[in-house]
Design a protein around this motif. Structure first.
Motif, PDB file in Angstrom:
ATOM      1  N   PRO A  34      15.399  14.356  20.228  1.00  0.00           N
ATOM      2  CA  PRO A  34      15.288  14.041  21.656  1.00  0.00           C
ATOM      3  C   PRO A  34      13.900  13.514  22.044  1.00  0.00           C
ATOM      4  O   PRO A  34      13.794  12.592  22.856  1.00  0.00           O
ATOM      5  N   ALA A  35      12.858  14.085  21.444  1.00  0.00           N
ATOM      6  CA  ALA A  35      11.495  13.692  21.825  1.00  0.00           C
ATOM      7  C   ALA A  35      11.186  12.248  21.452  1.00  0.00           C
ATOM      8  O   ALA A  35      10.163  11.700  21.861  1.00  0.00           O
ATOM      9  N   MET A  48      13.636   4.550  11.338  1.00  0.00           N
ATOM     10  CA  MET A  48      12.583   5.046  12.223  1.00  0.00           C
ATOM     11  C   MET A  48      12.754   6.529  12.508  1.00  0.00           C
ATOM     12  O   MET A  48      11.776   7.259  12.681  1.00  0.00           O
ATOM     13  N   LEU A  67       7.047  18.314  17.850  1.00  0.00           N
ATOM     14  CA  LEU A  67       6.868  19.622  17.207  1.00  0.00           C
ATOM     15  C   LEU A  67       7.638  20.708  17.950  1.00  0.00           C
ATOM     16  O   LEU A  67       8.144  21.657  17.333  1.00  0.00           O
ATOM     17  N   ASN A 115       5.699  17.010  21.698  1.00  0.00           N
ATOM     18  CA  ASN A 115       7.111  17.146  22.058  1.00  0.00           C
ATOM     19  C   ASN A 115       7.979  17.213  20.796  1.00  0.00           C
ATOM     20  O   ASN A 115       8.922  17.998  20.702  1.00  0.00           O
ATOM     21  N   SER A 121      11.222   7.853  23.935  1.00  0.00           N
ATOM     22  CA  SER A 121      10.311   6.798  24.402  1.00  0.00           C
ATOM     23  C   SER A 121       9.923   5.837  23.283  1.00  0.00           C
ATOM     24  O   SER A 121       9.526   4.699  23.539  1.00  0.00           O
ATOM     25  N   THR A 122      10.049   6.296  22.040  1.00  0.00           N
ATOM     26  CA  THR A 122       9.669   5.463  20.895  1.00  0.00           C
ATOM     27  C   THR A 122      10.423   4.134  20.883  1.00  0.00           C
ATOM     28  O   THR A 122       9.864   3.096  20.544  1.00  0.00           O
ATOM     29  N   ASN A 159      10.525  20.145  19.441  1.00  0.00           N
ATOM     30  CA  ASN A 159      11.898  19.943  18.928  1.00  0.00           C
ATOM     31  C   ASN A 159      12.083  20.718  17.633  1.00  0.00           C
ATOM     32  O   ASN A 159      13.070  21.442  17.438  1.00  0.00           O
ATOM     33  N   ARG A 160      11.107  20.536  16.741  1.00  0.00           N
ATOM     34  CA  ARG A 160      11.190  21.201  15.429  1.00  0.00           C
ATOM     35  C   ARG A 160      11.227  22.715  15.578  1.00  0.00           C
ATOM     36  O   ARG A 160      12.066  23.389  14.957  1.00  0.00           O
ATOM     37  N   ASN A 188      11.260   8.308   9.494  1.00  0.00           N
ATOM     38  CA  ASN A 188       9.795   8.308   9.548  1.00  0.00           C
ATOM     39  C   ASN A 188       9.275   9.367  10.516  1.00  0.00           C
ATOM     40  O   ASN A 188       8.297  10.052  10.248  1.00  0.00           O
ATOM     41  N   TRP A 189       9.935   9.473  11.626  1.00  0.00           N
ATOM     42  CA  TRP A 189       9.523  10.431  12.657  1.00  0.00           C
ATOM     43  C   TRP A 189       9.666  11.876  12.149  1.00  0.00           C
ATOM     44  O   TRP A 189       8.744  12.678  12.261  1.00  0.00           O
ATOM     45  N   ALA A 205       4.567   6.932  13.988  1.00  0.00           N
ATOM     46  CA  ALA A 205       6.028   7.069  13.934  1.00  0.00           C
ATOM     47  C   ALA A 205       6.648   6.899  15.319  1.00  0.00           C
ATOM     48  O   ALA A 205       7.803   6.512  15.447  1.00  0.00           O
ATOM     49  N   SER A 206       5.866   7.197  16.356  1.00  0.00           N
ATOM     50  CA  SER A 206       6.370   7.004  17.719  1.00  0.00           C
ATOM     51  C   SER A 206       5.910   5.671  18.299  1.00  0.00           C
ATOM     52  O   SER A 206       6.049   5.439  19.501  1.00  0.00           O
ATOM     53  N   GLN A 207       5.358   4.805  17.452  1.00  0.00           N
ATOM     54  CA  GLN A 207       4.902   3.477  17.889  1.00  0.00           C
ATOM     55  C   GLN A 207       3.775   3.572  18.917  1.00  0.00           C
ATOM     56  O   GLN A 207       3.615   2.703  19.766  1.00  0.00           O
ATOM     57  N   ALA A 245       7.077  12.743   9.597  1.00  0.00           N
ATOM     58  CA  ALA A 245       5.732  12.911  10.179  1.00  0.00           C
ATOM     59  C   ALA A 245       5.604  14.251  10.891  1.00  0.00           C
ATOM     60  O   ALA A 245       4.523  14.850  10.915  1.00  0.00           O
ATOM     61  N   HIS A 246       6.691  14.720  11.496  1.00  0.00           N
ATOM     62  CA  HIS A 246       6.661  16.013  12.189  1.00  0.00           C
ATOM     63  C   HIS A 246       7.120  17.160  11.293  1.00  0.00           C
ATOM     64  O   HIS A 246       7.196  18.297  11.733  1.00  0.00           O
ATOM     65  N   ASP A 247       7.443  16.831  10.066  1.00  0.00           N
ATOM     66  CA  ASP A 247       7.888  17.816   9.080  1.00  0.00           C
ATOM     67  C   ASP A 247       9.045  18.657   9.621  1.00  0.00           C
ATOM     68  O   ASP A 247       9.077  19.875   9.485  1.00  0.00           O
ATOM     69  N   ASP A 248       9.991  17.950  10.254  1.00  0.00           N
ATOM     70  CA  ASP A 248      11.137  18.610  10.869  1.00  0.00           C
ATOM     71  C   ASP A 248      12.287  18.633   9.859  1.00  0.00           C
ATOM     72  O   ASP A 248      12.739  17.578   9.403  1.00  0.00           O
ATOM     73  N   ASN A 267      15.379  19.769  10.321  1.00  0.00           N
ATOM     74  CA  ASN A 267      16.734  19.752  10.866  1.00  0.00           C
ATOM     75  C   ASN A 267      17.534  18.620  10.210  1.00  0.00           C
ATOM     76  O   ASN A 267      17.205  17.449  10.371  1.00  0.00           O
ATOM     77  N   VAL A 316      20.365  17.275  10.823  1.00  0.00           N
ATOM     78  CA  VAL A 316      21.225  16.387  11.627  1.00  0.00           C
ATOM     79  C   VAL A 316      20.556  15.038  11.923  1.00  0.00           C
ATOM     80  O   VAL A 316      21.216  14.110  12.377  1.00  0.00           O
ATOM     81  N   TYR A 317      19.271  14.948  11.633  1.00  0.00           N
ATOM     82  CA  TYR A 317      18.565  13.689  11.870  1.00  0.00           C
ATOM     83  C   TYR A 317      18.640  12.729  10.667  1.00  0.00           C
ATOM     84  O   TYR A 317      18.328  11.545  10.804  1.00  0.00           O
ATOM     85  N   PHE A 368       0.026   3.305  19.448  1.00  0.00           N
ATOM     86  CA  PHE A 368      -1.163   2.772  18.779  1.00  0.00           C
ATOM     87  C   PHE A 368      -2.434   3.015  19.591  1.00  0.00           C
ATOM     88  O   PHE A 368      -3.475   2.397  19.315  1.00  0.00           O
ATOM     89  N   GLY A 426       5.344  -2.130  20.540  1.00  0.00           N
ATOM     90  CA  GLY A 426       5.055  -2.564  19.177  1.00  0.00           C
ATOM     91  C   GLY A 426       3.577  -2.900  18.998  1.00  0.00           C
ATOM     92  O   GLY A 426       2.830  -3.079  19.956  1.00  0.00           O
TER      93      GLY A 426
END
Lengths: 144, 193
Positions: free
Chosen positions: B65-66, B32, A62, A60, B69-70, A64-65, B35-36, A30-32, B39-42, B44, B46-47, A34, B75
Motif C-alpha cells: 500500500p505504501a 518495481m 517499513l 511508510n 505514490s511511487t 507496512n512490513r 525492488n521495493w 525504489a520509490s522513485q 529495499a524494505h526487506d519485507d 510478505n 503476497v507481493y 531522487f 522519474g
C-alpha cells in the motif's frame, strides 16, 4: 470474535531495523524519490540536517512490513495515518512497537511507534483487515 | 508590508489544483514491486509470489500500500529537469510550481515531509494504470519548528485506476522551512536556492 483473534491492548512483538546508508538510498530510489536529502550527505547538510535521512515513503513501507509481519499475508492494510518526529539517519536502529487499539469484528486498528535513540521517528495508526476470502484451496485450481 | 503581501499571495493557492493530473508512466508492475520489497526487506509473500497471494484469496500478487505514490513519480530525468529549472528560476505554468517559487523567494527553501494519511479502498495490482489528482488543501502561517521557521503545506492526492476507481485517498503534509534555524528575516534569505 475479533479479527485476528486479538483484543484491545494486545502488544505486537517489537521489531528492530538497523538502518544504513545503502538501505536508506535503496528504499528512496525504489520509490522513485531522487530528492538529495535521501542520498547526498553534502546536500543534506546544506539543507539543515546532519546527514541523509529515511524518506517518509520508506517509513511508510517499513510500517507496512511491521504490520503484515504480525497480521500475516492474509491481511490487508486499509488505512494508515503517520506522523514523523525525529529523523532516521544511517546508523540508527529503528525499534517498532505496536498495540492493538480498536478490535472491531472485521478489522483492527494498531497504534505503532518507530523510535531511535533520539526519540519517536514515527507514530502511526494502521488499520488492517483479513482478506475477504481466505485460503479455500483455490491455489491449485480446485475452485473456478 | 512584504509579509502581508506574501500571506495574500499564499492564500490564493489554497483549494486549487496543484498541477495537471499525473498519470503513471507505466503500469503497476512486478519488477518495481520486487525492488521495493527488497529495499524494505519485507518478507510478505503476497507481493512477489503468485501462489502465496492466491492462497489469501487474491487474484495474484499485489502492491504494498505504501507504494501508491511511487507509480506517479516523475522519474529521474524529469526530476533533474525540475531542479535545473528551479535553480535557473524558471517557473512552470502550474500552481505548485508557482507556489514553490514563492516559498523559495521567501526563504523557505528546504522541505521535509511530516505526515501521510492514506486510505486504500482496494489492493493495487500489476496492470493497474494509476492517475493522481493533486490539490493544495492548506498552507499554514509561519511556525517555529525544531528545524527552523517554516510553513506547512497540505496536499490532497486522490489516486485512481484507468476506469476511475479510487485506489487511495491521501493527505500529504510537508514543511517548507528556512535552513539554518530560521532566525534571519525573509530579506536575508532571498536569492538562496
Amino acid at each position: 470474535m475479533n479479527a485476528f483473534g486479538v483484543s484491545t491492548g494486545t502488544e505486537l512483538p517489537p521489531l528492530d531495523i538497523a538502518l544504513d546508508r545503502t538501505m536508506i538510498v535503496a528504499a528512496a530510489i525504489a520509490s522513485q524519490d531522487f530528492e538529495d536529502v535521501h542520498h547526498d550527505p553534502g546536500k543534506a547538510r546544506e539543507r539543515g540536517t546532519p546527514d541523509i535521512f529515511l524518506s517518509i515513503n520508506s517509513t511508510n513501507g517499513l510500517l507496512n512490513r511491521y504490520v503484515t509481519d504480525w497480521a500475516g499475508p492474509g491481511s490487508r492494510i486499509t488505512a494508515t495515518s503517520l506522523r514523523l518526529g525525529v529523523p532516521a539517519f544511517p546508523g540508527d536502529t529503528l525499534r517498532f512497537t505496536g498495540t492493538v487499539g480498536e478490535a472491531a469484528p472485521g478489522e483492527v486498528t494498531l497504534s505503532i511507534t518507530g523510535s531511535n535513540a533520539r526519540g519517536a521517528h514515527v507514530t502511526a495508526t494502521v488499520t488492517v483487515a483479513p482478506t475477504a476470502e481466505p485460503d479455500t484451496g483455490a491455489r491449485r485450481g480446485e475452485t473456478t | 508590508m512584504a509579509a502581508e503581501s506574501l500571506e495574500a499571495r499564499l492564500a490564493a493557492f489554497v483549494g486549487i489544483e496543484a498541477e495537471p493530473p499525473r498519470t503513471a508512466r507505466y503500469a503497476v508492475n512486478e519488477a518495481m514491486i520486487r525492488n521495493w520489497v527488497e529495499a524494505h526487506d519485507d518478507a510478505n509473500p503476497v507481493y512477489v509470489d503468485r501462489a502465496a497471494a492466491e492462497e489469501t484469496g487474491r487474484p495474484g500478487i499485489v502492491c504494498p500500500p505504501a507504494m501508491i505514490s511511487t507509480w506517479v513519480m516523475a522519474g529521474y530525468r524529469r526530476h533533474r529537469e525540475i531542479h535545473r529549472m528551479r535553480a535557473e528560476g524558471v517557473v512552470e505554468d502550474f500552481a505548485y510550481s508557482r507556489l514553490s517559487r514563492l516559498l523559495d523567494e521567501a526563504g523557505y527553501t528546504s522541505v521535509v515531509a511530516t505526515n501521510v494519511d492514506q486510505t486504500y479502498p482496494r489492493d493495487v495490482r500489476p496492470g493497474d494504470r494509476v492517475t493522481a489528482h493533486i490539490t493544495i488543501e492548506a498552507i499554514s502561517g509561519v511556525k517555529n519548528t525544531a528545524l527552523g521557521q517554516g510553513r506547512f503545506l497540505t496536499l490532497r492526492k486522490r489516486y485512481h485506476d484507468a476506469d476511475g476507481e479510487l485506489l487511495a485517498d491521501e493527505r500529504f503534509r510537508l514543511l517548507r522551512f528556512k535552513p539554518g534555524g530560521g532566525a534571519e528575516d525573509d530579506e536575508e534569505r532571498e536569492g538562496r536556492a
